[in-house]
Write an enzyme that holds these catalytic residues in place. Sequence first.
Site, short mmCIF file in Angstrom:
data_model
loop_
_atom_site.label_atom_id
_atom_site.label_comp_id
_atom_site.label_asym_id
_atom_site.label_seq_id
_atom_site.Cartn_x
_atom_site.Cartn_y
_atom_site.Cartn_z
CB SER A 175 -0.77 -0.16 0.98
OG SER A 175 -1.70 -1.27 0.76
N GLY A 182 -2.92 -0.13 -4.11
CA GLY A 182 -1.82 0.23 -2.89
C GLY A 182 -1.42 1.48 -4.18
CD GLU A 184 -8.66 -6.21 -5.71
OE1 GLU A 184 -8.69 -7.37 -5.50
OE2 GLU A 184 -7.93 -6.44 -4.08
N PRO A 185 -7.82 -0.13 -6.39
CG PRO A 185 -8.91 1.31 -7.83
CD PRO A 185 -9.19 0.35 -7.78
CE1 TYR A 236 0.20 0.41 9.09
CE2 TYR A 236 -1.33 2.08 8.72
CZ TYR A 236 -0.98 0.78 8.80
OH TYR A 236 -2.21 -0.14 8.11
CB CYS A 282 -4.32 8.46 28.36
SG CYS A 282 -5.06 9.53 29.72
CE1 TYR A 287 -6.31 0.80 4.41
CE2 TYR A 287 -6.12 2.42 2.74
CZ TYR A 287 -6.49 1.39 3.22
OH TYR A 287 -6.44 0.54 1.95
#
Length: 478
Positions: free
Chosen positions: A234, A270, A312-313, A359, A386, A416
Amino acid sequence: MAHNPLAPEWLSSPADANTLTDALWPSSARRTDGGAITIGGVTAVDLAARFGTPLYVIDETDARTRATELRAAFDAEFARIGTTVRVYYAAKAFLSTEVARWMVDAGLNIDVCSGGELAVALAAGVAPGRIGFHGNNKSRAEIDDATRVGVGTIIIDSPIEIERVAEAAGRHGLVQNVRLRVNSGVHAHTHEFLATSHEDQKFGVVFEDAPALVAAIRAQPSLNFLGLHCHIGSQIFGVDGFAESASRLLSLQADLLAGGPVPELNLGGGFGIAYTSVDDPSPVADLAAALADIVADECARRGIPVPVIAIEPGRVIIGPAGVTLYEVGTTKPVRIGENTRLYVSVDGGMSDNARPALYGAEYSVRIADRVSDAAPALVRVAGKHCESGDIVVDADYLPGDVAPGDLLMVPATGAYCWSLASNYNYVGRPAVVAVVHGEARVIVRGETIDDLLARDAGVSTRSTSEAGSTNDMKESTR
């Protein structure tokens, strides 16, 4: 202005910390004469007043246009080499019934990877035949539901799924189209957790095992083998990884043709987008042209027909169309040696955008309700949770007079963010609002404290009602 040593090397201090970098924002984004950012003709001030913050905002026209333009580009380029393309919108990026309808209107199919995503797509009225079903651990119930409703394609991810899908299809008296996900061994230039086609990982089957597994699929009378599937990762810039993966897949395809038809090849998705001013993803039209050339050349070299191609975008369509709106709660200058970083805390955080924590994803930020001629200051936008890792924007420059009560807008959050959202610290997930032609409407309702308490089996109806009286979330988002 001199570079702040606390800033990453790629981040330069801007001459104007109010400027919107076009590549990061929805196409409709601009500032009014009064300085407020508008998306889809609706100002950040109006959005906050009506729906509260945090708030996900999606430019409907931008999302629809990106979907339409991507499909048109791939259609044209692959028609040039004598084949067609099936474009599947990767629902995991962001899915709601409205977004599913936008994608279908643009001529796209829908790719789902859970029973819940399948249910949303079906609730949107998506024809089952236009749905592909992914997943490395589809339950027996999910497989049964998918075959029963007539899902167009199931992507087999492991040897055990061959028998499970075949059994479900046979029970429902049909022949189920399937693809086999294989790992081509190509490592995309991306974060380790985002790379999904190296050998030691949970997705797909070992490349060398594919011929035997395809033979096993072909031996099942209730299965129809459409072709191979591969996803190399991705947030990928450029086509080098796709080129190498396609070469390996088409070599395998040539071998498989000896045992029967292989009408399709799914190259996955991706495609990357810009999150910061230094990101330089390949334009979709360039990707389409390059991938078409790669497929044509590899097929010609092997003397095999060009298959129908599937892609598959997800992120590249919905990511740039979305922004997140926050309100500043506190600011705090922190001195590190001779330098200062300004911490700006907002009313959301890792519960509405987990990607920085997961990430180390980078984002950009701008003040959304005004402009300022104050000197740029290096900021870190922090969330309210926290956790020391609760960071929304690790590093950017804002006008140095950013203050409590200011509205901040973070671009490129359409993908996402809502999908990965949580209720950490019992924070409700924000509403999602679509804006178009100066109008705004809720497409996913925000969560209230009542919603959160309603799932707790130990909370009585009376106490839930009393707790709801303390809820400061906007009624209009319910």
